[in-house]
Design an enzyme around this catalytic site. Sequence first.
Site: not given
Ligand code: ADE
Length: 250
Positions: A117, A89, A170, A155
Amino acid sequence: MMKCDVITLFPEIIRPVLAQSMLKRAGEKGLLDVRVHNLRDFTEDKHRTADDHPYGGGAGMVLKPEPIFRAVDAVRSQGEPVRLILTSPQGRLFTQPLAFEFSRETRRIVFICGRYEGVDERVREGLDLEEVSIGDYVLTGGELPALVMMDAAVRWVPGVLGDPESANEDSFSGALLDYPHYTRPATFRGLNIPDVLTSGNHEAIRDWRRKQALLNTLKKRPDLLNHPGRAEENRKPLKDLGKERGGKLS
Ligand code: ADE
């Protein structure tokens, strides 16, 4: 042809998805080659430990560096150049341009799926990798993100979609959302399809679709219209549409 490796503690999340629908067909046509590697196969203790407690204390577990480095070494030892992607993330946001870029990548794309974590920071420090996020929310692991990225990219590989225009038309390809689609029956529970679609007038249909895409975007994602680099090309069609509709755009 897109070539990928997925390094994961949960190969069974990845495999069944690859065995269905378009990803399966792409594999069968030789347009997608995915190798799935179980991170546990690269552990060296008898319990096959891939994670451990964080130094400094705190909740949760951290993926150990050694199995990840070993798995990457194993992929590299196959001799093909690689592009390393850590799903996280904290990464750069995955969007349509990166999906397209992946579809044209000649190196093997190696997805290292984060879990728990986090991942020992030395994975970032010691491997020349790119960190990629699929959105601003936190998932339990990187398996779904790896699948999302492979799906969005494949795709764009020529020959994967039956009609090569499909990928282009698209949502997002032109930074606009898609226009509405209808199929039979022409009347369903009192709801009719727009007359223009059965008019046989292809120019009128193209025109209608372009306007609907613009209206759809305006209604649902106005932020896309002002995207830097897109704002200019949207200005005139929006103005024309506004004039045509007597200033009413919603
Ligand atoms: N691992 C946990 N959350 C994630 C996300 N939003 N994008 C990529 N990998 C992740």
